[in-house]
Design a protein around this motif. Structure first.
Motif, PDB file in Angstrom:
ATOM      1  N   MET A 154      40.724  38.692  36.384  1.00 10.51           N
ATOM      2  CA  MET A 154      41.202  40.120  35.728  1.00 10.51           C
ATOM      3  C   MET A 154      42.306  40.524  36.386  1.00 10.51           C
ATOM      4  SD  MET A 154      40.051  41.690  33.293  1.00 10.51           S
ATOM      5  CE  MET A 154      38.527  41.510  32.248  1.00 10.51           C
ATOM      6  N   GLN A 155      43.258  41.177  35.944  1.00 11.10           N
ATOM      7  CA  GLN A 155      44.620  41.394  36.782  1.00 11.10           C
ATOM      8  C   GLN A 155      44.658  42.947  37.128  1.00 11.10           C
ATOM      9  OE1 GLN A 155      48.210  39.102  35.712  1.00 11.10           O
ATOM     10  NE2 GLN A 155      47.195  39.263  33.664  1.00 11.10           N
ATOM     11  N   ALA A 156      43.597  43.712  36.701  1.00  8.26           N
ATOM     12  CA  ALA A 156      43.569  44.973  37.236  1.00  8.26           C
ATOM     13  C   ALA A 156      42.052  45.610  37.337  1.00  8.26           C
ATOM     14  CB  ALA A 156      44.483  46.005  36.352  1.00  8.26           C
ATOM     15  N   ASP A 207      36.205  42.278  37.319  1.00  3.69           N
ATOM     16  CA  ASP A 207      37.159  42.809  38.002  1.00  3.69           C
ATOM     17  C   ASP A 207      36.415  42.969  39.230  1.00  3.69           C
ATOM     18  OD1 ASP A 207      36.009  45.426  38.396  1.00  3.69           O
ATOM     19  OD2 ASP A 207      37.316  46.037  36.834  1.00  3.69           O
ATOM     20  N   GLY A 208      35.051  42.993  39.330  1.00  6.08           N
ATOM     21  CA  GLY A 208      34.468  43.020  40.962  1.00  6.08           C
ATOM     22  C   GLY A 208      34.036  44.294  41.412  1.00  6.08           C
ATOM     23  N   TYR A 209      34.606  45.536  41.033  1.00  4.91           N
ATOM     24  CA  TYR A 209      34.602  46.781  41.494  1.00  4.91           C
ATOM     25  C   TYR A 209      33.957  47.979  40.589  1.00  4.91           C
ATOM     26  CZ  TYR A 209      37.338  44.310  44.971  1.00  4.91           C
ATOM     27  OH  TYR A 209      37.658  43.365  46.040  1.00  4.91           O
ATOM     28  N   VAL A 210      32.828  48.510  40.839  1.00  4.38           N
ATOM     29  CA  VAL A 210      32.248  49.449  39.864  1.00  4.38           C
ATOM     30  C   VAL A 210      33.229  50.802  40.066  1.00  4.38           C
ATOM     31  CG1 VAL A 210      30.751  50.424  41.533  1.00  4.38           C
ATOM     32  CG2 VAL A 210      30.445  50.381  38.958  1.00  4.38           C
ATOM     33  N   ILE A 211      33.801  51.073  41.092  1.00 14.77           N
ATOM     34  CA  ILE A 211      34.562  52.237  41.300  1.00 14.77           C
ATOM     35  C   ILE A 211      35.923  51.613  41.682  1.00 14.77           C
ATOM     36  CG2 ILE A 211      32.845  54.060  41.590  1.00 14.77           C
ATOM     37  CD1 ILE A 211      33.631  53.881  44.581  1.00 14.77           C
ATOM     38  N   THR A 212      36.591  52.403  42.742  1.00 12.74           N
ATOM     39  CA  THR A 212      38.006  51.985  43.200  1.00 12.74           C
ATOM     40  C   THR A 212      37.860  50.578  43.929  1.00 12.74           C
ATOM     41  OG1 THR A 212      37.798  53.020  45.379  1.00 12.74           O
ATOM     42  CG2 THR A 212      38.847  54.170  43.299  1.00 12.74           C
ATOM     43  N   ALA A 213      38.872  49.844  44.224  1.00  8.86           N
ATOM     44  CA  ALA A 213      38.995  48.483  44.691  1.00  8.86           C
ATOM     45  C   ALA A 213      40.057  48.788  46.214  1.00  8.86           C
ATOM     46  CB  ALA A 213      39.681  47.576  43.985  1.00  8.86           C
ATOM     47  N   PRO A 214      39.988  47.720  47.134  1.00  7.56           N
ATOM     48  CA  PRO A 214      40.958  47.971  48.028  1.00  7.56           C
ATOM     49  C   PRO A 214      42.172  47.774  47.357  1.00  7.56           C
ATOM     50  CG  PRO A 214      39.098  46.307  48.572  1.00  7.56           C
ATOM     51  CD  PRO A 214      38.969  46.902  47.277  1.00  7.56           C
ATOM     52  N   VAL A 215      43.097  48.629  48.120  1.00  3.81           N
ATOM     53  CA  VAL A 215      44.710  48.582  47.641  1.00  3.81           C
ATOM     54  C   VAL A 215      45.484  47.259  47.655  1.00  3.81           C
ATOM     55  CG1 VAL A 215      44.771  51.076  48.417  1.00  3.81           C
ATOM     56  CG2 VAL A 215      45.507  49.099  49.828  1.00  3.81           C
ATOM     57  N   ASP A 216      44.831  46.323  48.258  1.00  5.08           N
ATOM     58  CA  ASP A 216      45.626  45.007  48.155  1.00  5.08           C
ATOM     59  C   ASP A 216      44.751  44.239  47.404  1.00  5.08           C
ATOM     60  OD1 ASP A 216      43.413  44.833  49.769  1.00  5.08           O
ATOM     61  OD2 ASP A 216      44.351  43.707  51.518  1.00  5.08           O
ATOM     62  N   ALA A 217      43.842  44.446  46.403  1.00  2.00           N
ATOM     63  CA  ALA A 217      43.154  43.790  45.528  1.00  2.00           C
ATOM     64  C   ALA A 217      43.939  43.568  44.147  1.00  2.00           C
ATOM     65  CB  ALA A 217      41.701  44.353  45.163  1.00  2.00           C
ATOM     66  N   PHE A 218      43.977  42.226  43.583  1.00  4.58           N
ATOM     67  CA  PHE A 218      44.447  41.770  42.479  1.00  4.58           C
ATOM     68  C   PHE A 218      46.192  41.380  42.928  1.00  4.58           C
ATOM     69  CE2 PHE A 218      41.431  44.980  41.232  1.00  4.58           C
ATOM     70  CZ  PHE A 218      40.595  43.973  40.518  1.00  4.58           C
ATOM     71  N   ALA A 219      46.557  40.677  41.967  1.00  4.41           N
ATOM     72  CA  ALA A 219      48.113  40.201  42.199  1.00  4.41           C
ATOM     73  C   ALA A 219      49.132  41.303  42.116  1.00  4.41           C
ATOM     74  CB  ALA A 219      48.262  39.022  41.419  1.00  4.41           C
ATOM     75  N   PRO A 220      50.210  41.160  42.868  1.00  2.91           N
ATOM     76  CA  PRO A 220      51.303  42.379  42.892  1.00  2.91           C
ATOM     77  C   PRO A 220      51.993  41.921  41.626  1.00  2.91           C
ATOM     78  CG  PRO A 220      51.802  40.595  44.691  1.00  2.91           C
ATOM     79  CD  PRO A 220      50.440  40.278  44.022  1.00  2.91           C
ATOM     80  N   ASP A 235      30.924  49.054  30.827  1.00  6.06           N
ATOM     81  CA  ASP A 235      31.338  47.652  31.517  1.00  6.06           C
ATOM     82  C   ASP A 235      32.377  48.152  32.424  1.00  6.06           C
ATOM     83  OD1 ASP A 235      31.862  45.324  32.230  1.00  6.06           O
ATOM     84  OD2 ASP A 235      32.869  44.689  30.536  1.00  6.06           O
ATOM     85  N   MET A 236      31.863  48.347  33.515  1.00  5.78           N
ATOM     86  CA  MET A 236      32.865  48.863  34.690  1.00  5.78           C
ATOM     87  C   MET A 236      33.299  47.704  35.386  1.00  5.78           C
ATOM     88  SD  MET A 236      32.556  51.944  34.105  1.00  5.78           S
ATOM     89  CE  MET A 236      33.488  52.839  35.364  1.00  5.78           C
ATOM     90  N   MET A 237      32.516  46.485  35.483  1.00  2.93           N
ATOM     91  CA  MET A 237      32.764  45.294  36.416  1.00  2.93           C
ATOM     92  C   MET A 237      32.171  43.973  35.994  1.00  2.93           C
ATOM     93  SD  MET A 237      30.589  45.936  39.904  1.00  2.93           S
ATOM     94  CE  MET A 237      28.558  46.089  40.046  1.00  2.93           C
ATOM     95  N   GLY A 238      31.360  43.931  34.958  1.00  5.50           N
ATOM     96  CA  GLY A 238      31.314  42.700  34.451  1.00  5.50           C
ATOM     97  C   GLY A 238      29.496  42.402  34.557  1.00  5.50           C
ATOM     98  N   VAL A 239      28.988  41.321  34.419  1.00  9.00           N
ATOM     99  CA  VAL A 239      27.769  40.964  34.693  1.00  9.00           C
ATOM    100  C   VAL A 239      27.205  40.456  35.935  1.00  9.00           C
ATOM    101  CG1 VAL A 239      27.200  40.874  32.158  1.00  9.00           C
ATOM    102  CG2 VAL A 239      27.781  38.751  33.273  1.00  9.00           C
ATOM    103  N   SER A 240      26.144  40.481  36.284  1.00 10.31           N
ATOM    104  CA  SER A 240      25.884  40.055  37.694  1.00 10.31           C
ATOM    105  C   SER A 240      25.878  38.520  37.560  1.00 10.31           C
ATOM    106  CB  SER A 240      24.515  40.303  37.846  1.00 10.31           C
ATOM    107  OG  SER A 240      23.846  39.696  39.206  1.00 10.31           O
ATOM    108  N   GLY A 241      26.550  37.854  38.532  1.00 10.92           N
ATOM    109  CA  GLY A 241      27.009  36.482  38.608  1.00 10.92           C
ATOM    110  C   GLY A 241      28.083  36.141  37.899  1.00 10.92           C
ATOM    111  N   ALA A 242      28.655  36.855  37.277  1.00  9.12           N
ATOM    112  CA  ALA A 242      29.925  36.657  36.702  1.00  9.12           C
ATOM    113  C   ALA A 242      30.745  37.812  36.611  1.00  9.12           C
ATOM    114  CB  ALA A 242      29.678  35.926  35.436  1.00  9.12           C
ATOM    115  N   LEU A 243      31.177  38.480  37.695  1.00  8.48           N
ATOM    116  CA  LEU A 243      31.894  40.008  37.789  1.00  8.48           C
ATOM    117  C   LEU A 243      33.317  39.519  37.245  1.00  8.48           C
ATOM    118  CD1 LEU A 243      30.392  41.611  40.973  1.00  8.48           C
ATOM    119  CD2 LEU A 243      29.583  41.899  38.637  1.00  8.48           C
TER     120      LEU A 243
END
Length: 533
Positions: free
Chosen positions: A334-336, A354-367, A344-352
């Protein structure tokens, strides 16, 4: 360099070197023939070549022409972002969204400086923790921990209003410029220890004589005898506001404000101490929120290819039409940070995904291609503009913006500058200086429809109003501000940088944060970016 004097000498040397290849110079007037810097005459201080100060944590973005507005067709779109070609001047933009750590640094400074003498100023800057509450969800852990726990230090700040974000920009400007003056030796490091209470009456008298301000007294329980109290003294709020707190405009404009000079103050051509001024080139121009046009330009990152052309029609800040990365190295990622579908906030367990149910760290994902992170998803971001549905059809073709208020410093009857509650020069304006409604094509925004609904038992009340038009009409005011970018709880439509929404500038949300921008001076900054394959 340790001081501004050396900085000026170095700048002059560079200018002399440049004189060999340029007819224009700062030694002799090309229109009158008189010498500059001549103490026997007027000693005019000619300056040239003072450009931009590269701000910490920001990316230099070369401006240019691009197409602002919608990039795809959506049947249910609000149609408030029609296509238009604009030019944006070069500017700086934060690489990352402002984090909770950044905000806590700001709050800590306020608590140290104003916590004892004006705690309401600290409270005014606190984010609204209750934005995480939702009646049909259990979000108490976020209410209790999101703003304070180190686990969220590098997550984006939310729960702050547009007004709070603007106050942070002013504070950041002053702290950066204050550090620049300290580094050059023009002023001394502020004595934060001097703000601590003391019971030493001799020190109190000495302090009051030196500053011309009175210390305020208060009582504390005596630790040795709880039945008695000890009289304590601390610097007054007036002293902290007027003299202790550094403000850039106050330093430059107020002759009554003279912070303590360090060992290496700036000097004029007569060898006399003077204040550093803008021409010395050490001040940043000022942090602010980006305009809507700047934000959209920065999000799309329309960098020209080898043929000098840019790719128009991008739907998202990344290339292509898909939210997943299609490159061989990161295929499928995922790119965002956003919502893929209902629930569906972050995918299924074991195969998330975007990986974040709420906000993510500000340096997550590609610029994106400008090197900016999370210009889509994670949190929406406040921009500087006042919202109007027709703005894209009305604003200037160059540095497009709605929301100008032409301010000027407020002065008392004696002509002395007036300070606001946090020690900055107070600004004022007249109704003619307020241009937020200029060429407003949406006349409904200036009609007062903020009426209570007429209900049974209230019809006979005197002076009672009911909305004569549509009680469900949106209330667009002069204080309604734009936010953009999509968030962790938005569908992918809102990740298109051209989409726009609005909220009152004194409101906040768990989905809205911000990042700072800064204008450039003089020549357009060189491009640091090349197109990606």
């Amino acid at each position: 360099m340790r001081n501004v004097s050396k900085l000026i000498l170095f700048s002059c040397a560079l200018m002399l070197c440049a004189c060999n290849s340029r007819e224009l110079n700062t030694q002799v007037s090309n229109t009158t023939g008189w010498d500059y810097f001549d103490q026997k005459t007027t000693n005019f201080q000619a300056q040239e070549g003072v450009g931009n100060v590269n701000p910490t944590g920001m990316v230099a973005i070369q401006g240019g022409t691009f197409t602002i507005g919608e990039k795809d067709e959506f049947l249910t779109a609000p149609r408030n972002n029609f296509h238009r070609t604009l030019t944006v001047s070069s500017f700086y933009m934060d690489k990352y969204e402002i984090t909770t750590l950044n905000w806590n640094e700001y709050l800590h400074w306020l608590e140290v400086v104003y916590g004892d003498v004006a705690p309401q100023l600290v409270d005014k800057a606190r984010p609204d923790k209750t934005v995480w509450r939702e009646d049909m969800a259990y979000n108490d852990p976020y209410v209790q921990n999101y703003f304070d726990h180190p686990a969220f230090s590098f997550y984006p700040i939310v729960g702050v209003t547009w007004e709070q974000a603007m106050a942070y920009c002013q504070w950041r400007t002053d702290r950066v410029n204050e550090l620049a003056l300290i580094t050059t030796g023009a002023i001394a490091i502020p004595d934060f220890a001097g703000l601590r209470p003391t019971d030493d009456e001799a020190y109190k008298e000495e302090w009051e004589t030196a500053t011309g301000y009175e210390m305020e007294s208060f009582e504390l329980p005596n630790p040795e005898d709880p039945t008695t109290t000890i009289t304590m003294f601390r610097p007054s709020y007036e002293y902290i506001r007027d003299m202790f707190v550094f403000n850039t405009e106050k330093y430059l404009e107020d002759d009554n404000y003279q912070p303590e000079f360090g060992k290496h103050p700036a000097v004029n051509s007569y060898g006399e101490n003077r204040k550093v001024n803008r021409a010395d080139g050490i001040f940043v121009t000022g942090y602010r929120l980006p305009t809507e046009a700047e934000w959209e330009f920065a999000a799309y990152a329309p960098v020209a290819g080898e043929d000098g052309l840019t790719i128009e029609g991008k739907i998202y800040p990344w290339s292509g039409y898909h939210p997943r990365d299609m490159s061989k190295a990161n295929v499928g990622k995922m790119q965002a940070n956003f919502v893929r579908g209902r629930g569906d906030m972050m995918g299924v367990s074991g195969a998330l995904n975007d990986g974040y149910v709420i906000t993510a760290p500000v340096d997550a994902f590609a610029p994106n291609d400008f090197g900016l992170y999370n210009m889509a998803g994670n949190v929406n971001e406040w921009v500087l503009d006042v919202y109007r549905e027709t703005s894209y059809q009305e604003t200037s073709e160059y540095n497009s913006f709605r929301g100008n208020i032409y301010m000027k410093p407020a002065k008392d009857s004696l002509g002395k500058l007036i300070l606001d509650s946090v020690g900055c020069i107070k600004l004022t304006f007249t109704s003619d200086d307020d241009r937020r409604d200029f060429k407003d094509g949406d006349m409904a925004s200036v009609i007062d429809t903020d009426y209570p609904l007429d209900t049974v038992g209230m019809k006979n009340l005197e002076n009672f109003k009911q909305d004569p038009t549509d009680v469900l009409a949106p209330h667009i005011t002069r204080n309604t501000r734009v936010y953009k970018g999509g968030s962790w709880r938005d569908r992918i439509y809102w990740l298109n940088p051209s989409t726009r929404r609005y909220m009152e500038q004194n409101e906040s949300s768990c989905t809205v944060g911000f990042r700072c921008a800064m204008s450039t001076l003089g020549d357009q900054i060189p491009s640091e970016f090349s197109p990606r394959n």
